[in-house]
Write a protein that holds these residues in place. Structure first.
Motif, mmCIF file in Angstrom:
data_model
loop_
_atom_site.group_PDB
_atom_site.id
_atom_site.type_symbol
_atom_site.label_atom_id
_atom_site.label_comp_id
_atom_site.label_asym_id
_atom_site.label_seq_id
_atom_site.Cartn_x
_atom_site.Cartn_y
_atom_site.Cartn_z
ATOM 1 N N SER A 92 0.788 -1.107 -0.069
ATOM 2 C CA SER A 92 -0.367 -0.224 0.479
ATOM 3 C C SER A 92 0.802 1.072 0.001
ATOM 4 O O SER A 92 2.258 1.149 0.482
ATOM 5 N N HIS A 93 0.364 1.939 -0.392
ATOM 6 C CA HIS A 93 0.729 3.963 -0.251
ATOM 7 C C HIS A 93 -0.748 4.218 -0.889
ATOM 8 O O HIS A 93 -1.358 4.261 -1.617
ATOM 9 N N MET A 94 -0.280 6.165 -0.173
ATOM 10 C CA MET A 94 -0.886 6.897 -0.932
ATOM 11 C C MET A 94 -1.242 7.242 -1.995
ATOM 12 O O MET A 94 -1.772 7.922 -2.709
ATOM 13 N N SER A 95 0.264 6.716 -2.867
ATOM 14 C CA SER A 95 0.896 7.351 -4.763
ATOM 15 C C SER A 95 0.127 6.055 -5.168
ATOM 16 O O SER A 95 1.058 4.989 -5.093
ATOM 17 N N PRO A 96 -1.229 5.769 -6.061
ATOM 18 C CA PRO A 96 -1.161 4.670 -7.370
ATOM 19 C C PRO A 96 -0.393 4.053 -7.664
ATOM 20 O O PRO A 96 0.003 2.832 -8.126
ATOM 21 N N GLN A 97 0.967 5.521 -8.588
ATOM 22 C CA GLN A 97 2.085 5.032 -8.732
ATOM 23 C C GLN A 97 3.528 3.965 -7.688
ATOM 24 O O GLN A 97 4.014 3.620 -8.190
ATOM 25 N N ILE A 98 3.542 4.466 -6.972
ATOM 26 C CA ILE A 98 5.005 3.900 -5.826
ATOM 27 C C ILE A 98 3.887 2.944 -4.833
ATOM 28 O O ILE A 98 4.416 1.897 -5.050
ATOM 29 N N SER A 99 2.076 2.386 -4.911
ATOM 30 C CA SER A 99 1.572 1.127 -4.530
ATOM 31 C C SER A 99 2.439 0.064 -5.305
ATOM 32 O O SER A 99 2.467 -1.064 -5.678
ATOM 33 N N LEU A 100 2.106 0.721 -7.121
ATOM 34 C CA LEU A 100 2.194 -0.168 -8.441
ATOM 35 C C LEU A 100 4.121 -1.004 -8.207
ATOM 36 O O LEU A 100 3.638 -2.140 -8.254
ATOM 37 N N GLN A 101 5.026 0.137 -7.712
ATOM 38 C CA GLN A 101 6.297 -0.181 -8.132
ATOM 39 C C GLN A 101 6.461 -1.518 -6.884
ATOM 40 O O GLN A 101 7.374 -2.186 -7.446
ATOM 41 N N ARG A 102 6.180 -0.614 -5.604
ATOM 42 C CA ARG A 102 5.854 -1.466 -4.361
ATOM 43 C C ARG A 102 5.509 -2.971 -5.065
ATOM 44 O O ARG A 102 5.698 -4.202 -4.087
ATOM 45 N N LEU A 103 4.018 -3.167 -5.003
ATOM 46 C CA LEU A 103 3.947 -5.002 -5.387
ATOM 47 C C LEU A 103 4.628 -5.777 -6.428
ATOM 48 O O LEU A 103 4.955 -6.839 -6.400
ATOM 49 N N LYS A 104 5.268 -4.858 -7.525
ATOM 50 C CA LYS A 104 6.202 -5.393 -8.073
ATOM 51 C C LYS A 104 7.183 -5.879 -7.304
ATOM 52 O O LYS A 104 7.366 -7.200 -7.837
ATOM 53 N N VAL A 105 7.938 -4.780 -6.317
ATOM 54 C CA VAL A 105 9.333 -5.501 -5.951
ATOM 55 C C VAL A 105 8.840 -6.811 -5.038
ATOM 56 O O VAL A 105 8.955 -7.786 -4.383
ATOM 57 N N ALA A 106 7.457 -6.373 -3.875
ATOM 58 C CA ALA A 106 6.504 -7.700 -3.268
ATOM 59 C C ALA A 106 6.308 -9.131 -3.871
ATOM 60 O O ALA A 106 6.244 -10.452 -3.426
ATOM 61 N N ALA A 107 5.909 -9.066 -5.441
ATOM 62 C CA ALA A 107 5.800 -9.833 -5.959
ATOM 63 C C ALA A 107 6.956 -10.672 -6.743
ATOM 64 O O ALA A 107 6.738 -11.895 -6.562
ATOM 65 N N SER A 108 8.186 -10.606 -6.834
ATOM 66 C CA SER A 108 9.687 -10.609 -6.391
ATOM 67 C C SER A 108 9.573 -11.579 -5.579
ATOM 68 O O SER A 108 10.633 -12.911 -5.565
ATOM 69 N N LEU A 109 8.968 -11.323 -4.455
ATOM 70 C CA LEU A 109 9.958 -12.219 -3.086
ATOM 71 C C LEU A 109 8.562 -12.866 -2.581
ATOM 72 O O LEU A 109 8.846 -13.494 -1.635
ATOM 73 N N LYS A 110 7.404 -13.282 -3.618
ATOM 74 C CA LYS A 110 6.817 -14.308 -3.900
ATOM 75 C C LYS A 110 5.970 -14.758 -2.560
ATOM 76 O O LYS A 110 5.906 -15.432 -1.947
ATOM 77 N N PRO A 111 5.206 -13.603 -2.257
ATOM 78 C CA PRO A 111 4.858 -13.720 -1.007
ATOM 79 C C PRO A 111 3.462 -14.536 -1.092
ATOM 80 O O PRO A 111 3.451 -14.865 -2.166
ATOM 81 N N GLY A 112 2.640 -15.291 -0.081
ATOM 82 C CA GLY A 112 1.223 -16.079 -0.290
ATOM 83 C C GLY A 112 0.467 -14.773 -0.965
ATOM 84 O O GLY A 112 -1.267 -15.646 -1.692
ATOM 85 N N ALA A 113 0.100 -13.613 -0.628
ATOM 86 C CA ALA A 113 -0.798 -12.683 -1.016
ATOM 87 C C ALA A 113 0.121 -11.447 -0.649
ATOM 88 O O ALA A 113 0.638 -11.270 0.063
ATOM 89 N N ILE A 114 -0.755 -10.207 -1.645
ATOM 90 C CA ILE A 114 -0.506 -8.930 -1.274
ATOM 91 C C ILE A 114 -1.791 -7.777 -1.320
ATOM 92 O O ILE A 114 -2.108 -8.515 -1.127
ATOM 93 N N GLN A 115 -1.166 -7.526 0.192
ATOM 94 C CA GLN A 115 -1.936 -5.822 0.064
ATOM 95 C C GLN A 115 -1.794 -4.969 -0.015
ATOM 96 O O GLN A 115 -1.293 -4.410 -0.407
ATOM 97 N N ILE A 116 -3.108 -4.777 -0.176
ATOM 98 C CA ILE A 116 -3.514 -3.546 -0.803
ATOM 99 C C ILE A 116 -4.319 -2.212 -0.713
ATOM 100 O O ILE A 116 -5.070 -2.772 -0.474
#
Length: 309
Positions: free
Chosen positions: A86-110
């Motif tokens: 999550s982030h207040m900026s959707p653009q930063i949230s998308l970048q964080r999500l891409k980093v998160a996905a590379s770490l292979k969690p069970g799910a991603i919260q947004i």
């Protein structure tokens, strides 16, 4: 780890807090010990970067370092984990999500776009982009009471139909009618409610909690979750004790003294004393003094001894 389905997301999930030095920097040694303590408590899962994890106050370098540590430790231990992007900026949230996905969690919260309330078409466009970047990992909607749009069950159903990758939601819960509608409109979503209502919430159809009260005692609240399934009446009696403690000793920090919710999260962890996290919040938010935790610790043990094991 492998992506989780909505059926695999249940129980007592503990939140990761930021141990901070006096200069507001993250103490990564204490963070490492905190993760080890949560894993040793054998909770159902660990999640990062919710409000309690001060997601809004991290740099992108810190975000990656915190979550890489979590991912590596959980992978080695076989502990389910989720990452908050999550982030207040959707653009930063998308970048964080891409980093998160590379770490292979069970799910991603947004969270949903938060500066201005977004209509359904905007929300669906946003979620489709996030889902595509996360694929094959599912999305958990973090929809707290202070969100610009608090989603109703029917609205969740519309989003789920448009974006099947939504597998869960973190909410404040609701009344009997709310649970009935959640069960009716989104039966294929994992519904998580606040930790102090976990027994009554699960009885009505919730699946678990991204738990604030687990901060008092991760191991003890995990035991309470197991009691919920073994003896619901006993579990509801424990819930009454937890609610009495929260209402009398924790909630006034928010309603009367003006502290933010996550100041109370760190206070509860300090009361529990299961990890050396401290009560300090990152600037500009004020935190509750450690002495308050020292005062409340024996009171908590006396009022809810079942969770301090």
């Amino acid at each position: 780890m492998l992506p989780l389905s909505h059926k695999e997301i249940h129980g007592n999930w503990a939140t990761l807090l930021l141990p901070l030095n006096e200069d507001d920097s993250i103490n990564y040694d204490k963070l490492s010990e905190e993760i080890d303590s949560l894993i040793a408590a054998n909770v159902n899962g660990i999640y990062s970067n919710g409000t309690a994890g001060e997601f809004y106050a991290q740099s992108e370098e810190e975000f990656e370092k915190v979550n890489r540590m979590l991912a590596e430790k959980c992978e080695r231990a076989g502990m389910p984990f989720q990452i908050g992007a999550s982030h207040m900026s959707p653009q930063i949230s998308l970048q964080r999500l891409k980093v998160a996905a590379s770490l292979k969690p069970g799910a991603i919260q947004i969270i949903l776009p938060d500066w201005f309330p977004a209509n359904n078409s905007t929300v669906i466009d946003f979620l489709k982009i996030m889902a595509e970047a996360a694929d094959p990992i599912g999305l958990i909607l973090y929809n707290p009471p202070h969100a610009k749009r608090v989603l109703k069950p029917q609205e969740l159903a519309v989003l789920k139909s448009a974006v099947p990758s939504i597998i869960g939601v973190k909410t404040a819960g609701g009344n009997e009618e709310w649970y009935r509608e959640m069960n009716q409109y989104v039966p294929n979503i994992s519904v998580f409610i606040p930790g102090h209502f976990m027994a009554s919430g699960i009885k009505k159809g919730a699946h678990g909690s991204y738990s604030n009260v687990a901060l008092l005692s991760p191991r003890g609240i995990q035991r309470w979750y197991e009691i919920i399934h073994a003896d619901i009446n006993y579990a509801l009696e424990i819930e009454k004790k937890i609610l009495k403690f929260m209402n009398h000793y924790i909630e006034p920090y928010i309603t009367e003294k003006g502290y933010p919710n996550h100041a109370c999260d760190k206070l509860m962890a300090a009361i529990g004393g299961w990890a050396d996290i401290g009560t300090r919040l990152r600037w500009p938010y004020h935190w509750i003094p450690q002495k308050d935790a020292d005062y409340l610790r024996p009171i908590a043990h006396e009022m809810i001894p079942e969770i301090f094991i």
